[in-house]
Write a protein that holds these residues in place. Sequence first.
Motif, PDB file in Angstrom:
ATOM      1  N   GLU A   1      53.664 -32.112  -2.574  1.00 15.95           N
ATOM      2  CA  GLU A   1      53.906 -33.039  -3.677  1.00 15.95           C
ATOM      3  C   GLU A   1      52.841 -32.891  -4.768  1.00 15.95           C
ATOM      4  O   GLU A   1      51.658 -33.099  -4.541  1.00 15.95           O
ATOM      5  CB  GLU A   1      53.908 -34.478  -3.146  1.00 15.95           C
ATOM      6  CG  GLU A   1      54.399 -35.499  -4.150  1.00 15.95           C
ATOM      7  CD  GLU A   1      54.631 -36.848  -3.494  1.00 15.95           C
ATOM      8  OE1 GLU A   1      54.136 -37.847  -4.029  1.00 15.95           O
ATOM      9  OE2 GLU A   1      55.297 -36.889  -2.438  1.00 15.95           O
ATOM     10  N   LYS A   2      53.312 -32.498  -5.961  1.00 20.16           N
ATOM     11  CA  LYS A   2      52.427 -32.340  -7.129  1.00 20.16           C
ATOM     12  C   LYS A   2      51.154 -31.585  -6.748  1.00 20.16           C
ATOM     13  O   LYS A   2      50.036 -32.052  -6.995  1.00 20.16           O
ATOM     14  CB  LYS A   2      52.082 -33.713  -7.724  1.00 20.16           C
ATOM     15  CG  LYS A   2      53.287 -34.445  -8.293  1.00 20.16           C
ATOM     16  CD  LYS A   2      52.884 -35.766  -8.918  1.00 20.16           C
ATOM     17  CE  LYS A   2      54.102 -36.477  -9.505  1.00 20.16           C
ATOM     18  NZ  LYS A   2      53.740 -37.786 -10.111  1.00 20.16           N
ATOM     19  N   PHE A   3      51.341 -30.410  -6.163  1.00 17.32           N
ATOM     20  CA  PHE A   3      50.221 -29.663  -5.599  1.00 17.32           C
ATOM     21  C   PHE A   3      49.082 -29.476  -6.593  1.00 17.32           C
ATOM     22  O   PHE A   3      47.923 -29.807  -6.312  1.00 17.32           O
ATOM     23  CB  PHE A   3      50.693 -28.297  -5.094  1.00 17.32           C
ATOM     24  CG  PHE A   3      49.573 -27.365  -4.750  1.00 17.32           C
ATOM     25  CD1 PHE A   3      48.828 -27.553  -3.602  1.00 17.32           C
ATOM     26  CD2 PHE A   3      49.232 -26.324  -5.600  1.00 17.32           C
ATOM     27  CE1 PHE A   3      47.773 -26.711  -3.288  1.00 17.32           C
ATOM     28  CE2 PHE A   3      48.181 -25.476  -5.300  1.00 17.32           C
ATOM     29  CZ  PHE A   3      47.451 -25.668  -4.141  1.00 17.32           C
ATOM     30  N   PHE A   4      49.374 -28.932  -7.778  1.00 23.72           N
ATOM     31  CA  PHE A   4      48.302 -28.614  -8.725  1.00 23.72           C
ATOM     32  C   PHE A   4      47.587 -29.870  -9.219  1.00 23.72           C
ATOM     33  O   PHE A   4      46.448 -29.801  -9.661  1.00 23.72           O
ATOM     34  CB  PHE A   4      48.873 -27.827  -9.915  1.00 23.72           C
ATOM     35  CG  PHE A   4      49.159 -26.391  -9.592  1.00 23.72           C
ATOM     36  CD1 PHE A   4      48.170 -25.428  -9.677  1.00 23.72           C
ATOM     37  CD2 PHE A   4      50.422 -25.997  -9.185  1.00 23.72           C
ATOM     38  CE1 PHE A   4      48.419 -24.101  -9.375  1.00 23.72           C
ATOM     39  CE2 PHE A   4      50.692 -24.675  -8.876  1.00 23.72           C
ATOM     40  CZ  PHE A   4      49.684 -23.722  -8.967  1.00 23.72           C
ATOM     41  N   ASP A   5      48.263 -31.014  -9.149  1.00 24.17           N
ATOM     42  CA  ASP A   5      47.645 -32.270  -9.602  1.00 24.17           C
ATOM     43  C   ASP A   5      46.810 -32.932  -8.519  1.00 24.17           C
ATOM     44  O   ASP A   5      46.048 -33.857  -8.812  1.00 24.17           O
ATOM     45  CB  ASP A   5      48.724 -33.261 -10.058  1.00 24.17           C
ATOM     46  CG  ASP A   5      49.542 -32.724 -11.217  1.00 24.17           C
ATOM     47  OD1 ASP A   5      49.041 -31.813 -11.902  1.00 24.17           O
ATOM     48  OD2 ASP A   5      50.670 -33.199 -11.422  1.00 24.17           O
ATOM     49  N   GLN A   6      46.946 -32.471  -7.255  1.00 18.43           N
ATOM     50  CA  GLN A   6      46.323 -33.213  -6.161  1.00 18.43           C
ATOM     51  C   GLN A   6      45.362 -32.387  -5.312  1.00 18.43           C
ATOM     52  O   GLN A   6      44.980 -32.799  -4.225  1.00 18.43           O
ATOM     53  CB  GLN A   6      47.414 -33.830  -5.269  1.00 18.43           C
ATOM     54  CG  GLN A   6      48.281 -34.837  -6.010  1.00 18.43           C
ATOM     55  CD  GLN A   6      49.146 -35.665  -5.080  1.00 18.43           C
ATOM     56  OE1 GLN A   6      49.092 -35.532  -3.868  1.00 18.43           O
ATOM     57  NE2 GLN A   6      49.950 -36.541  -5.655  1.00 18.43           N
ATOM     58  N   VAL A   7      44.980 -31.219  -5.803  1.00 22.31           N
ATOM     59  CA  VAL A   7      43.998 -30.409  -5.070  1.00 22.31           C
ATOM     60  C   VAL A   7      42.691 -31.188  -4.953  1.00 22.31           C
ATOM     61  O   VAL A   7      42.169 -31.708  -5.944  1.00 22.31           O
ATOM     62  CB  VAL A   7      43.754 -29.071  -5.797  1.00 22.31           C
ATOM     63  CG1 VAL A   7      42.556 -28.339  -5.204  1.00 22.31           C
ATOM     64  CG2 VAL A   7      45.000 -28.190  -5.717  1.00 22.31           C
ATOM     65  N   ASN A   8      42.170 -31.266  -3.739  1.00 23.34           N
ATOM     66  CA  ASN A   8      40.922 -31.978  -3.491  1.00 23.34           C
ATOM     67  C   ASN A   8      39.736 -31.106  -3.928  1.00 23.34           C
ATOM     68  O   ASN A   8      39.521 -30.012  -3.408  1.00 23.34           O
ATOM     69  CB  ASN A   8      40.812 -32.309  -1.994  1.00 23.34           C
ATOM     70  CG  ASN A   8      39.585 -33.127  -1.679  1.00 23.34           C
ATOM     71  OD1 ASN A   8      38.482 -32.592  -1.599  1.00 23.34           O
ATOM     72  ND2 ASN A   8      39.767 -34.428  -1.500  1.00 23.34           N
ATOM     73  N   HIS A   9      38.969 -31.600  -4.905  1.00 28.91           N
ATOM     74  CA  HIS A   9      37.875 -30.819  -5.478  1.00 28.91           C
ATOM     75  C   HIS A   9      36.804 -30.480  -4.446  1.00 28.91           C
ATOM     76  O   HIS A   9      36.299 -29.342  -4.398  1.00 28.91           O
ATOM     77  CB  HIS A   9      37.248 -31.579  -6.644  1.00 28.91           C
ATOM     78  CG  HIS A   9      38.145 -31.695  -7.828  1.00 28.91           C
ATOM     79  ND1 HIS A   9      37.860 -32.508  -8.906  1.00 28.91           N
ATOM     80  CD2 HIS A   9      39.327 -31.094  -8.122  1.00 28.91           C
ATOM     81  CE1 HIS A   9      38.823 -32.408  -9.804  1.00 28.91           C
ATOM     82  NE2 HIS A   9      39.725 -31.562  -9.351  1.00 28.91           N
ATOM     83  N   ASP A  10      36.437 -31.439  -3.617  1.00 28.35           N
ATOM     84  CA  ASP A  10      35.381 -31.199  -2.630  1.00 28.35           C
ATOM     85  C   ASP A  10      35.808 -30.145  -1.609  1.00 28.35           C
ATOM     86  O   ASP A  10      35.013 -29.286  -1.221  1.00 28.35           O
ATOM     87  CB  ASP A  10      35.012 -32.501  -1.921  1.00 28.35           C
ATOM     88  CG  ASP A  10      34.290 -33.480  -2.846  1.00 28.35           C
ATOM     89  OD1 ASP A  10      33.671 -33.008  -3.821  1.00 28.35           O
ATOM     90  OD2 ASP A  10      34.363 -34.692  -2.600  1.00 28.35           O
ATOM     91  N   LYS A  11      37.054 -30.225  -1.183  1.00 32.80           N
ATOM     92  CA  LYS A  11      37.557 -29.245  -0.222  1.00 32.80           C
ATOM     93  C   LYS A  11      37.560 -27.849  -0.830  1.00 32.80           C
ATOM     94  O   LYS A  11      37.138 -26.873  -0.192  1.00 32.80           O
ATOM     95  CB  LYS A  11      38.972 -29.632   0.228  1.00 32.80           C
ATOM     96  CG  LYS A  11      39.604 -28.659   1.227  1.00 32.80           C
ATOM     97  CD  LYS A  11      38.823 -28.621   2.529  1.00 32.80           C
ATOM     98  CE  LYS A  11      39.425 -27.645   3.520  1.00 32.80           C
ATOM     99  NZ  LYS A  11      38.674 -27.600   4.792  1.00 32.80           N
ATOM    100  N   LEU A  12      38.011 -27.748  -2.066  1.00 33.11           N
ATOM    101  CA  LEU A  12      38.062 -26.447  -2.728  1.00 33.11           C
ATOM    102  C   LEU A  12      36.660 -25.903  -2.967  1.00 33.11           C
ATOM    103  O   LEU A  12      36.401 -24.707  -2.748  1.00 33.11           O
ATOM    104  CB  LEU A  12      38.824 -26.578  -4.052  1.00 33.11           C
ATOM    105  CG  LEU A  12      39.094 -25.298  -4.834  1.00 33.11           C
ATOM    106  CD1 LEU A  12      39.698 -24.210  -3.947  1.00 33.11           C
ATOM    107  CD2 LEU A  12      40.035 -25.583  -6.001  1.00 33.11           C
TER     108      LEU A  12
END
Length: 425
Positions: free
Chosen positions: A138-149
């Motif tokens: 769901e809305k992948f590009f809008d919900q990427v977790n910054h800390d995880k990345l």
Amino acid sequence: MLDRIMDRRMIERSLLQVERNKGVGGVDGMQTDELRDYLSTHYQDLRKEVLSGKYKPSPVQKVEIPKPQGGVRMLGIPTVVDRLLQQSISIWLAQYYEPFFSAFSYGFRPSKNAHQAVLQAQTFLNEGNVYVIELDLEKFFDQVNHDKLMSLLMLKVTDKATLGLIRAYFRSGVMEAGVVSQRLEGTPQGSPLSPLLSNILLDELDKELARRGLSFVRYADDCSIYVKSEKSAHRVLRNITKYLENSLKLKVNKAKSKVSHPSESTLLGFSFYKDAGNWSVRIAKKSMERIKEKSKAITRRNNGSNTREKIVKLGSLIQGWVSYFRIANAKSAMRTLDACVRVRLRMGLWKEWKKCKTRTLNLLKLKANRQKSFEWGNSSKWYCRVAHSPILSTTLNNAYFTKQGYTGFSNTYQRLTNETQPSLF
């Protein structure tokens, strides 16, 4: 690393890519064709600012575009300078990540494309993996977790300055109606860095699927998994959903994620059907509906275009669409689309002719029966009824529209399928 990212040769390479991609300017108003002149006088200052850690990325301009299946997709348009810097970061980082990405990841990668993903899926089906798990993030590009990345990036990237610049892009904010809002998650589509970052994050999913011995194809956030039994399919869907939400901090759309039959599944606009015991590729129903809607919009009677102008616009649409779907077995589908378009063109011509006298004379010029020409020329029947009539079907036929420049779906498909077929590898 940042010094090499800002090297003049790397910046020149990135500049060519930004110019090639074109696109509108960001919040500062600078356009793509102004970037080269800007760099000719400001490159050294920009380089010093970036290397010193003083550079502050501009907010992205929020743009919403309608999605084919409903709703809207948010695009974040960076300034052209930020696009240049992100492109340079992406090129530099890709050399470290690309060799280790999964062979079954096909999106935003050199020498990989959607056709290869679909053909690989067809191979999995013909190996007996006929239960398809369709994952919808769901809305992948809008919900990427910054800390995880960032934690994943730090496993390979040790340069703090480069990591700091990437983090700055995460925090740059979004401008809408002149107001800047903080972005707490997501890498909006429209950024040159987003495709690589999405692959870095979802490579963790690829590795997890491979560890479990599952057959899959992934194109960006579009992922399908293929297994041999329905029971296994439901178990995999349940377990992978937990993995995505707990480990990667992504949200799975449970209403759209499902287990489906190959003929009911959709992958990148394609679907599958059984033919002589094997699974073959076809165009998905929704893709057919969308191209019909686009064709209708071009051939609308009241859109201000005459028939020749409509045919030119159709030519551009058809070439791109058929080129994409040429790997499907679609002869009958292409003929159906041509038939629909010709009816629409006949309706448009009938309106162009307007007066009864003009209609009658044009039918006579096309060597129609004299009595029928007068009869239909003076008919009060509605456009659609006339367009399907025998007199227009035989006079405004395939040959007529070919002379007017209409190449059509079927002829374009036949030409393209006679050319070299795409390779699976």
